[in-house]
Design an enzyme around this catalytic site. Structure first.
Site: not given
Length: 533
Positions: A108, A173, A284
């Site tokens: 990632h 997240d 958030e």
């Protein structure tokens, strides 16, 4: 004495870490093992797992889809000794070998950080699949933890922890990332205002250094390596195991979204929430630019508190600010949770008609991004370039930043979600390698853009990269004192500026734990020096 020490450090940097005076003299007659000879040497390694020299092209790609460096081989380890043996073997080759080593988790990375040109990539997920989790909960009520592989995915830790009624405190997240990957950066999400990032919720690490040494480290034992590796961008060692802090797990989540039109009101409410002792468990926010039918889109997963007024709300042509909050609870709290949520919401100044609420399981909430990933994969929109830009903005500068960026640069559209939320590092351990602004309260602002390969307009990679540069230029010219999160720079001078007062410690640790600069060359901080005989 200090001047002498600084001089020594500078000389060592020049001679060892990338100021390679011979790099323009490479020739075919230089003493470097031939391709087949290196392959033969590597094949002599005694391993529990295996080295692959074929079907390796996937290791030259990552989530960012902007860089591609083909390795020479991939190690699929089944033990920590596999990793230690490989690193030590290449270290013993010395500076006459070009080989470098890149640990790769779930792939990632955004800008080739987990790649190595003609080096060896270590598939850390292979290690994770070969090692078990060990829970230390019974009789350990004060500091329960789970002992996990550095190649384990956080989503797997969540599932296994919940079987014991516990869960890690701090998350990212997106959960389909490895432990070693997030701990090498920081691991920040909407729980960080309470618990700090993931690097603040680790009791112990097992690390393979750049010499192949296996070291166990904690805050009190080998603490220099412990703090260096956490947030150290993979420069001092490979995290092979970690003790992750746990807490009793909730079972359900009240998940809410509300809108604001005024940025100052929005940030004031966010700051009030993260400073309160009685708050939500997750805070958030998002910037939403010219979104058509925004509230109608929310209806598929959330229920409106005021459906009639919500149906009349117009989001087109506006820049709106979404506050996203969540409150965790257990089944036994069903009778009181609604009142708790209502009390917290009553202190906020959002547009009342835009309140949307959902009630989901704890797993469903934490793994929410994976649902979006699967939808994008179905449409062929996941494996595209992701020129993300993640910034940390001091609280005192966030208004100026918003005026310049959301008022002048991003006015018509965005190419993906824009996250924005504050954290307070006064509760954090600041001894790690992570770099933050000087102020205790700062904002994470993340431009999570996706570029369309066939696009030549505002959705193209070139346009988004140019837009990112404009944002960075604004930060520089307006002296906003920002820092990059998941940083990417091309020169050592830029890295030196990024680390600031931590730079000399960073250099010292590199010299101590990875003296040949073998590890994670894709960060482009240090370059392995090649000696030609």
């Amino acid at each position: 004495m200090l001047k002498h020490t600084n001089l020594v450090i500078k000389i060592l940097i020049a001679l060892i870490l990338g100021c390679n005076f011979h790099k323009n003299k490479i020739s075919s007659t230089s003493y470097l093992p031939h391709h087949t000879k290196i392959n033969s040497l590597l094949k002599n390694l005694k391993l529990d797992g295996h080295l692959s020299f074929h079907n390796i092209h996937h290791a030259s790609k990552d989530f960012g889809n902007q860089y591609s460096f083909l390795p020479k081989a991939i190690l699929y380890p089944k033990s920590v000794s596999d990793i230690s043996n490989l690193v030590n073997y290449i270290f013993q080759m010395g500076p006459t070998s070009r080989l470098t080593i890149a640990p790769r988790g779930h792939g990632h990375s955004l800008e080739g950080q987990a790649q190595t040109h003609q080096g060896v990539v270590i598939n850390m997920e292979s290690l994770g699949k070969s090692q078990e989790m060990h829970f230390h909960i019974k009789g350990n009520t004060k500091t329960p933890f789970v002992d996990v592989s550095g190649g384990e995915l956080w989503i797997n830790i969540l599932h296994e922890s919940l079987k014991h009624g516990f869960a890690p405190k701090s998350w990212t997240d997106y959960l389909h990332l490895t432990v070693g990957g997030t701990l090498s950066n920081a691991g920040i999400s909407g729980q960080a205002f309470q618990h700090g990032p993931q690097i603040n919720n680790v009791y112990q690490l097992q690390v393979v250094t750049g010499t192949g040494e296996v070291v166990t480290c904690t805050e009190s034992k080998n603490s220099d390596l412990f703090y260096g590796v956490l947030g150290g961008l993979g420069q001092f060692g490979i995290i092979t195991r970690a003790h992750i802090s746990l807490e009793p797990a909730p079972t359900m989540v009240k998940w809410m979204k509300v809108l604001y039109t005024d940025f100052t009101t929005f940030t004031k409410d966010q700051e009030q929430l993260i400073s309160s002792n009685n708050s939500f468990d997750y805070v958030e926010g998002f910037v939403l630019i010219n979104r058509t039918g925004l509230l109608n889109n929310w209806r598929s997963s959330f229920k409106s508190k005021d459906p009639v007024q919500a149906s009349q709300f117009v989001s087109e042509g506006k820049t709106l600010f979404c506050l996203e909050v969540a409150k965790y609870f257990k089944q036994g709290d069903m009778g009181t949770i609604d009142q708790k949520v209502e009390n917290l919401l009553s202190k906020l100044n959002y547009i009342e008609s835009t309140l949307f609420i959902s009630e989901v399981s704890y797993i469903e909430f934490l793994d929410r991004v994976h649902v979006s990933e699967m939808k994008l994969q179905e449409k062929g929109l996941w494996d595209v370039p992701h020129p993300w830009l993640n910034l940390l903005i001091p609280k005192s500068k966030i208004g100026k930043f918003a005026d310049e960026v959301f008022g002048k640069i991003l006015t018509d559209t965005s190419n993906g979600p824009i996250l924005i939320y504050p954290v307070d590092k006064s509760r954090w351990n600041t001894k790690t390698s992570m770099v933050t602004p000087k102020e205790n309260v700062f904002y994470l602002v993340a431009f999570l853009s996706s570029a369309m390969p066939s696009s030549a307009g505002t959705g193209s990679l070139e346009y988004i990269l140019s837009q990112n540069k404009r944002i960075l230029d604004v930060c520089e010219t307006a002296n906003l004192e920002t820092k990059q999160y998941l940083p990417h720079y091309n020169t050592q001078e830029e890295w030196k500026k990024h680390f600031g007062s931590k730079w000399e410690d960073f250099i010292r640790r590199k010299l101590t734990y990875d003296p040949l600069a073998l590890l994670t060359p894709g960060q482009r901080i240090f370059q392995k020096q090649i000696t030609f005989l």
